[in-house]
Design an enzyme around this catalytic site. Sequence first.
Site: not given
Ligand code: PBG
Length: 323
Positions: A194, A204, A216, A232, A247, A273, A312
Site C-alpha cells: 500500500k 478521506r 502517512k 512487504e 494499492k 477513490s 467503486y
Molecule cells: C484506511 C484506508 C484508506 C483507503 C482504504 N483504507 C485511506 C488511507 O490510507 O489514507 C483508501 C481507499 C481509497 O482511496 O479508495 N487505512
Amino acid sequence: MIRRNRILRNSPAIRAMVAETILRPSDFIAPLFIIEGKGIKEEISSMPGYFRHSLDLTVQEVKELWGMGIKSVLLFIKCADELKDNKGTEALNPNGLMQRAIRAVKEAVPGMLVMTDVALDPFSSYGHDGIVEGEEIVNDATVNVLAAMSVSHAEAGADFVAPSDMMDGRILAIREALEDNNFTKTGIMAYSAKYASCFYGPFRDALDSAPGFGDKKTYQMDFSNAREALKETLMDVDEGADIVMVKPAMAYLDIIRLIKDSVTVPVSAYHVSGEYAMIKAAAKMGWINEEKAVIESLTSIKRAGADLIATYFAKDAVRLLNN
Ligand code: PBG
C-alpha cells in the site's frame, strides 16, 4: 507476408474468441461506506455517483450487489467525531457501527463475503492509522489493537479482515489472535503493498479521515519503490495472509505484475477513490467516454495480474458487461 496479425482482429467474433482477459462479476469487491442513521443515502462530493448509506440502505445495496453476481463487499464506517480517540476504543466496541454492519449484512445475505477494513484512521482523533505518541505513529501498540479489532470483526461474522494500516508484523499478530480465539475460518486480505498516495484524497472526504498532522509516509510505502513491495508482500504471505493486495492500481500495474509472478496466493488490487474520481471528472467534462474508460481500466488491472479488484465501479462494470 506469411503472417497478417490483423486477421485476429477482423471482427467482433474473432476478437471475442482470442481475448485473453475477460472481466466477470466475481472479480469485483464492492467497497461500501456506512453511516449511522436510517434511510440515509448521501452522495460523496468528490466521488459523484457514490454514496454513504445508513445500515438499512446498506443492506438493500448488498442484496442488489448479490443479485448482480458480486460476491464480496469491503466495509468502511464513518465514526462519529465524539467517539474518536487515540486508542481505537470505538474500533473494539462489540456494538460499534462496523460490528453491527457485519452482522446486518451477513444476516441479510449470508452468502456474501464480508471483508472489513482494519486500521485506526476512521476511529482516530488524529486521523492516523495507528496510535500517536508525540509525532510518531507507534507500531507495536497499534498492532495489538489491530489484532483485537480483527477478532472483534470475526466475532461479528466477518469472512475476511483486511488490514490496511501498513504496520510491521500485523499479519502474524492478527493470524495468531484469530487462531487463539478459534476463528479458524476467518481469512486475511493483507494490504501488503500500500503506497502513500495522493489518489486516496476522495476516500478521506468520504470518511472524514484525513490525517490531522503530517502524512502517512512513515508507514505507507514510497511510490519510488518496487522491490520493497515484494519484500512487504512475501513477509505478509509468510505471516499468514490468504490474499495480498496492491494499492492503488493503475499507477502500479508493474507492481501487480511483479507480485503476481512472485506469490502463489491470490492477488487483489484496489482501484482507489482518486482513480474513480478522475474518470468521473473527465467524463463529466465530456473529455472521455466513461463506460469505455471503466472497462479498459478494470481490464488492464486484471491483465496486469489482479485476481480480484476492489472498485467503486463494481456495479457499473457488471451492468456494462451484461450489455
Ligand atoms: C484506511 C484506508 C484508506 C483507503 C482504504 N483504507 C485511506 C488511507 O490510507 O489514507 C483508501 C481507499 C481509497 O482511496 O479508495 N487505512
